[in-house]
Design an enzyme around this catalytic site. Structure first.
Site, PDB file in Angstrom:
ATOM      1  N   LEU A  81      18.182  11.908  23.237  1.00 28.60           N
ATOM      2  CA  LEU A  81      19.000  11.547  22.700  1.00 28.60           C
ATOM      3  C   LEU A  81      18.728  11.310  20.995  1.00 28.60           C
ATOM      4  CD1 LEU A  81      21.496  10.229  24.375  1.00 28.60           C
ATOM      5  CD2 LEU A  81      22.021  12.035  23.595  1.00 28.60           C
ATOM      6  N   ASP A  82      19.356  11.973  20.013  1.00 24.69           N
ATOM      7  CA  ASP A  82      18.323  11.798  18.241  1.00 24.69           C
ATOM      8  C   ASP A  82      19.804   9.986  18.991  1.00 24.69           C
ATOM      9  OD1 ASP A  82      17.792  11.508  16.190  1.00 24.69           O
ATOM     10  OD2 ASP A  82      19.611  12.724  15.496  1.00 24.69           O
TER      11      ASP A  82
END
Length: 736
Positions: free
Chosen positions: A424-425
């Protein structure tokens, strides 16, 4: 020859010093030689790591940094060129497969319904004729053995199957390979020769029912995509060469035409604003939730909406050339990106066709029964096996599109169902990507919070930096009027400077204030209080001293923690956060979200390296990002997902799946959909193999008549399509 050269030639998709990703169409036809090709590419002294992906036709190479990039490309192209014969052989096989369904793809559901109507009418008449003793329309007995081809059901069967002749007969001769259409035509011809005209008609009827259900699924998918981006304007206002405003059909719009769009109307062309000003909602194309103000000289796109104002646009692209049309075609082309299991099903079904003829020959030699032999050709696996994957993936993609999720191919659904690692960013993914003022610590007793915001707003008024935007948003929210101030000076990566009534104002980092000679000894307590919350700290100095510290923080996206918990429950056992933000901010978000690990202060290159590292260890990686600075990581992951507001046109290219909305619950929902799709595919395989195997055994034993053999076989095909159509109604409500 030019086309062949292009097919074998690589093009650069991404490059970083020492690493390059190439795209080559030929690799899509070389899945059987993947390991062999990788070994040859690794044989070079300057190549360190090679990863070939035959699904999307790409190869990733890590090479020694002192080696010229062109040398690497030529080396790779040389190896691929060695497989030219195998590539073109695979291409011919694929073309043969495509030819089998090309005629049907040109038919619409209305065409199939007309065929079904005619078929049902003739079949109904034939059954009624036998029951009520009606005579034939004309005497077929006078034509002897040829009369069996001249009954009404026989003539209807021949007429309804005339479209199969080109591929079933001429295609088989040309390609020197029997196909499913050949098998169907042979079984119909054999039925007619044996005098089973109603069986021939039943074979056609049930095949058309299965085909109707399949085409209905495909049409629903295309329509859902077009509705998502639809321009919805049949007529538009244009200005002709005499300056007269008139309404014309959208189909008549050409390049350089002047189109006038009013408040509430959708823009139907790509072009440049010539006159007027308007607020345009571009969410359907760019993903940006904030409407943009469009003035003369700026670009606008088809499918976007004029919220307020009127503009005159000079057309640059119309019809199928517009951005929105290209997006539609991009997703419609998803059918060509077959999942590995779909590719396997197509090849397996093609190999089975000759065996039906072989079985028919063996049964005839053993039993001397034409009826039993005929059933060996009527009952085949190929149609059901092909439809078991194609319709399931099409129905799943259609359902996703209706709910605002664009999936570029069935291969990504299969890859997602098998994924075990989620990356995930942070900004714009776990967080909203919209920093906001969360706290203000006033250090000057003569000032209030509003006074501090008034001073800070004067310095930040002209800046578009996210931190500046957060301060100005808070100023506007509180209804504070920004005072008259002097020229604003921007100090890049430091802060902003201006003056109010001759007093200097500095707003920015702690280092910036120190550089300007401001005493910052009294800020430690305030820093300690604010920094524990993982906020960005903005220092405000006025009249030669620190006046306040403003804490700015990006809010967590609603439901993100819940979405992550759902994803973990679905079997994704490794979830990590990769971000370019500072360590303390990354740590706080990681703790709040409950991820397994995090890495902070990463460049886009570093994120891509992390994806590759996990893949090298055997992980199947999903990457969720905003589709812009995460583009390399999205492209390298097994499944790249662009979520919400960051789903710009860059994301449409870099990501494999684009979620238009901002609800993170759509992530576990589409994983659910992918797993359900693969379950349906496996169920379909089981039904096709089980039902048809029973039919073949009963037919060989002489238990099953030809008519019911046709019913049994086509019923399995209809069941497969019906089972796949359940995916159209898969509940995606929690993600909407």
């Amino acid at each position: 020859m030019g086309r062949n050269n292009l097919l074998l030639k690589s093009t650069i998709k991404h490059r970083i010093n020492g690493r390059i990703r190439l795209r080559c169409e030929a690799l899509k036809y070389l899945s059987n030689y993947k390991d062999e090709i990788e070994e040859k590419m690794k044989s070079s002294s300057f190549v360190d790591i090679v990863a070939v992906n035959t699904i999307i036709g790409s190869v990733l190479i890590n090479y020694k940094e002192d080696v010229d990039e062109n040398r690497v490309i030529n080396f790779i192209d040389g190896i691929i060129a060695e497989y030219d014969i195998k590539v073109f052989a695979a291409m011919r096989e694929q073309q043969n497969t495509n030819m089998e369904i090309s005629e049907k793809n040109n038919e619409t559901s209305v065409d199939i319904l007309k065929r079904l109507g005619l078929n049902a009418a003739v079949l109904g008449y034939s059954m009624a004729k036998g029951r009520f003793g009606w005579g034939d329309i004309y005497n077929v007995d006078r034509y002897g053995r040829y009369g069996r081809f001249l009954t009404l059901p026989a003539l209807a069967s021949i007429y309804l199957n005339k479209g199969l002749i080109e591929n079933g007969v001429f295609g088989a001769i040309k390609n020197k390979r029997l196909n499913a259409d050949t098998l169907t035509l042979t079984s119909i011809a054999a039925s007619l020769m044996l005098g089973n005209d109603k069986s021939a008609l039943m074979i056609t009827l049930l095949s058309d029912i299965a085909e109707l259900m399949t085409i209905y699924t495909m049409e629903k998918t295309r329509n859902s995509i077009k509705e998502m981006f639809s321009v919805n304007e049949e007529e538009v206002w244009t200005i002709d060469e005499n300056g007269i405003l008139k309404k014309v059909s959208i189909d008549d719009i050409e390049k350089d035409d002047k189109v006038v769009i009013h408040t509430g109307e959708k823009i139907c062309v790509d072009g440049e604003v010539l006159e007027g000003e308007a607020v345009v909602d571009q969410a359907s194309v760019t993903g940006e939730f904030v409407p943009a103000v469009k003035k003369p000289g700026e670009k606008v796109f088809a499918g976007t909406v004029v919220k307020t104002g009127n503009i005159t646009v000079k057309t640059e692209k119309a019809g199928d050339d517009t951005v929105v049309s290209r997006i539609i075609h991009l997703v419609e082309d998803a059918a060509s990106k077959k999942a590995p299991i779909q590719d396997y099903a197509d090849k397996f079904s093609n190999y089975l066709v000759p065996f039906n003829f072989l079985f028919a020959g063996i049964i005839y030699m053993v039993t001397k029964s034409p009826a039993r032999a005929l059933n060996m050709m009527i009952i085949d696996y190929s149609c059901g096996i092909k439809l078991s994957t194609a319709t399931a993936f099409s129905a799943a993609i259609n359902n996703a599109v209706k709910n605002g999720v664009l999936i570029k191919g069935g291969n990504y659904l299969e890859a997602m169902s098998n994924s075990d690692t989620l990356i995930l960013d942070k900004t714009g993914t776990l967080t909203e990507g919209k920093p906001a003022v969360t706290d203000i610590e006033v250090l000057d007793s003569e000032l209030s919070e509003n006074d501090v915001l008034k001073i800070a707003g004067a310095a930040e008024e002209t800046s578009s930096h996210p931190m500046s935007t957060a301060i100005i948003t808070e100023v506007e929210k509180r209804g504070i009027e920004i005072p008259v101030h002097g020229l604003v000076i921007t100090h890049i990566a430091r802060g902003m400077e201006t003056d109010i009534d001759g007093e200097k104002v500095y707003v920015g980092s702690k280092i910036f204030l120190k550089e300007k000679g401001i005493d910052i000894k009294n800020v430690k307590e305030a820093e300690k209080k604010l920094s524990t919350a993982g906020s960005n700290l903005i220092y405000v100095a006025y009249s030669g001293k620190v006046s306040a510290i403003i804490a700015i923080k990006d809010k967590m996206r609603d439901n993100m923690r819940k979405a992550i918990n759902n994803i973990r429950y679905q079997g994704v056992d490794d979830i990590l956060l990769l971000t370019g933000d500072l360590e303390n901010q990354a740590k706080e978000v990681a703790t709040l979200m409950g991820v397994d690990r995090y890495k902070a202060e990463l460049l886009p290159k570093d994120k891509a390296d992390e994806v590759l590292k996990y893949q090298a260890n055997g992980s199947r990686v999903m990457m969720v990002g905003d589709g812009i600075n995460d583009a390399p990581a999205l492209a390298y992951s097994d499944v790249g997902i662009a979520l919400g507001g960051g789903s710009t046109d860059v994301a449409m290219e870099a990501a494999d799946i684009t979620i238009q909305g901002d609800n993170p619950m759509m992530l576990p929902t589409i994983i659910d959909l992918s797993k359900k799709t693969m379950k349906v595919v496996k169920e379909n395989f089981g039904m096709v193999i089980g039902i048809n195997s029973v039919g073949l055994i009963l037919s060989a034993a002489g238990v099953l008549p030809v008519f019911f053999g046709a019913v049994l076989h086509n019923s399995s095909t209809i069941l497969v399509v019906a089972n796949s159509l359940r995916l159209l109604f898969f509940n995606m409500e929690r993600g909407v």
